[in-house]
Design an enzyme around this catalytic site. Structure first.
Site, PDB file in Angstrom:
ATOM      1  N   ARG A  44       0.850  -1.183   0.000  1.00 27.53           N
ATOM      2  CA  ARG A  44       0.000   0.000   0.000  1.00 27.53           C
ATOM      3  C   ARG A  44       0.890   1.240   0.000  1.00 27.53           C
ATOM      4  NH1 ARG A  44      -3.235  -0.434   5.237  1.00 27.53           N
ATOM      5  NH2 ARG A  44      -1.247  -1.335   5.886  1.00 27.53           N
ATOM      6  N   LEU A  70      -5.185  -0.185  -3.135  1.00 29.08           N
ATOM      7  CA  LEU A  70      -6.192  -1.218  -3.366  1.00 29.08           C
ATOM      8  C   LEU A  70      -7.611  -0.721  -3.125  1.00 29.08           C
ATOM      9  CD1 LEU A  70      -4.453  -4.291  -1.696  1.00 29.08           C
ATOM     10  CD2 LEU A  70      -4.332  -3.516  -4.075  1.00 29.08           C
ATOM     11  N   LYS A  71      -7.752   0.445  -2.498  1.00 28.47           N
ATOM     12  CA  LYS A  71      -9.091   0.966  -2.222  1.00 28.47           C
ATOM     13  C   LYS A  71      -9.706   1.660  -3.438  1.00 28.47           C
ATOM     14  CE  LYS A  71      -8.420   1.418   2.744  1.00 28.47           C
ATOM     15  NZ  LYS A  71      -8.464   2.307   3.937  1.00 28.47           N
ATOM     16  N   HIS A 135      -1.955 -12.011  18.366  1.00 26.78           N
ATOM     17  CA  HIS A 135      -0.578 -12.179  17.909  1.00 26.78           C
ATOM     18  C   HIS A 135      -0.092 -13.571  18.301  1.00 26.78           C
ATOM     19  CE1 HIS A 135       0.595  -8.467  15.995  1.00 26.78           C
ATOM     20  NE2 HIS A 135       0.023  -7.758  16.963  1.00 26.78           N
ATOM     21  N   ASP A 165       3.822 -17.924  14.683  1.00 25.94           N
ATOM     22  CA  ASP A 165       3.859 -17.211  13.405  1.00 25.94           C
ATOM     23  C   ASP A 165       4.539 -18.017  12.312  1.00 25.94           C
ATOM     24  OD1 ASP A 165       2.508 -14.994  14.265  1.00 25.94           O
ATOM     25  OD2 ASP A 165       4.257 -13.689  14.398  1.00 25.94           O
TER      26      ASP A 165
END
Length: 381
Positions: A44, A70-71, A135, A165
């Protein structure tokens, strides 16, 4: 992406679109790119990731990068143009985010029915917690894995974010995506891969669940073979403040430990839990009599299963890791080398991470899109 980059590695020719995110999804894409996949990372414009400068984030190595808003409908269309020519799309947003952007699985399948759509989340795409923030530490806590890191009378210790993760998340995402790609090549149909850290972490603990079923594992922390309960599978402090990792589980290895350390212990009593406190006391006192590297020299060339606990800065220089080139250096930055290794299709040379918009012009040119027009529209920087 109309003209995939040529290169080496077992995944050469695989085309991946990555919607930039955090942690596990970038590592999964790094693993694919390390092995030769052509990964285009879509950032972005102006995003400030927690991992710092994207051009210095090693998880972004071996990519081409472009920035797209992307918006905006035109930005969405750029991604769909990439998707038309891709084998895989990977995203790590909360469930429903890409759907709201017009880039969900159905939107992408409409332009490429063979696309494998990889989704990386902590909680999964459904369930009561699917829309909740979290998280690594939260995900591994819920599976029971974090509980097993505690010492008697102490709190559980987070194992960095390696277990959740990257172990339960990134590795299962990469594995699932490649399995779906293999299936798609036969069926001609893509599918969604729902990779959740809670699911993957649970699978990593399958052996522990098996031991519990057999009555060979107790839920009380530090009372078992692999959680620091056994004195012959633990970490000990040395005279210089360094540490040794001892993993002499099997009897023959324990006998080697006793022989080379000079410990006054009876190998026949190794698995007699009643003697474990005395074994631990003996080993702890003995290892405090010499420096870490002195003990490493004592056990060198033996099968005692003893290793020095190295700091990050020491690891690349260890003779074994150095000879295997486990670490490499690119652009003056030391980092782990790609793994695993392949005899016939070795991984290509590591390329350093690039700025978020470094390849915007070249990728748009491949798609037949005009940079100036999209820039005027505010779609790309």
């Amino acid at each position: 992406m109309t003209t995939p980059r040529t290169g080496t590695g077992p995944l050469a020719g695989l085309r991946v679109v990555e919607l930039a995110g955090l942690g596990p999804a970038p590592l999964a894409c790094m693993l694919l790119a390390d092995l030769g996949a052509d990964v285009v990372r879509v950032d972005r414009p102006g995003a400030q990731p927690l991992s710092g400068d994207p051009a210095r984030d090693l998880l972004n190595r071996n990519r081409r990068c472009l920035s797209v808003d992307l918006k905006q409908p035109a930005g969405r269309d750029v991604v769909l143009d990439l998707v038309r020519r891709a084998d895989v799309l990977i995203e790590g947003f909360r469930p429903g985010v890409t759907e709201r952007l017009g880039l969900g699985p159905d939107d992408c399948a409409a332009v490429n029915p063979r696309l494998v759509y990889g989704r990386m989340t902590g909680w999964g795409q459904d369930g009561p917690l699917a829309q909740r923030a979290g998280h690594d530490i939260d995900y591994i806590a819920l599976t029971g894995a974090l509980h097993a890191t505690a010492r008697p009378g102490q709190r559980p210790t987070p194992p960095l974010n390696l277990l959740g993760d990257f172990g339960g998340g990134a590795l299962f995402l990469a594995f699932g995506v490649l399995a779906a790609v293999l299936e798609a090549r036969g069926s001609g149909q893509g599918q969604v891969v729902d990779a959740a850290i809670v699911d993957g972490t649970a699978v990593l603990a399958t052996m522990i669940w098996s031991l519990r079923d057999q009555g060979l594992w107790r839920d009380e922390p530090a009372t078992n073979l692999l959680d620091g309960g056994a004195p012959f599978y633990d970490v000990y402090e040395c005279a210089d403040g360094g540490h040794l990792a001892v993993g002499a589980l099997e009897q023959r290895f324990y006998a080697e430990l006793v022989k080379h350390s000079g410990a006054e212990l009876d190998p026949a009593q190794q698995y007699d839990a009643r003697t474990w406190p005395q074994q631990r006391e003996t080993l702890a006192a003995l290892f405090r009599t010499r420096a870490r590297d002195e003990w490493a020299a004592v056990f060198a060339g033996t099968d005692a299963c003893v290793a020095p606990v190295l700091e990050w800065s020491e690891a690349p220089a260890h003779p074994h890791l150095a000879e295997r080139a486990t670490f490499t250096e690119t652009g003056g930055v030391p980092q782990p080398a790609p793994a695993p290794r392949f005899s016939r299709t070795p991984a290509p040379a590591v390329r350093p991470p690039r700025a978020a918009d470094a390849d915007t012009e070249s990728v748009l040119d491949e798609l037949g899109l005009d940079l100036a027009t999209l820039r005027d529209q505010g779609v790309v920087p």
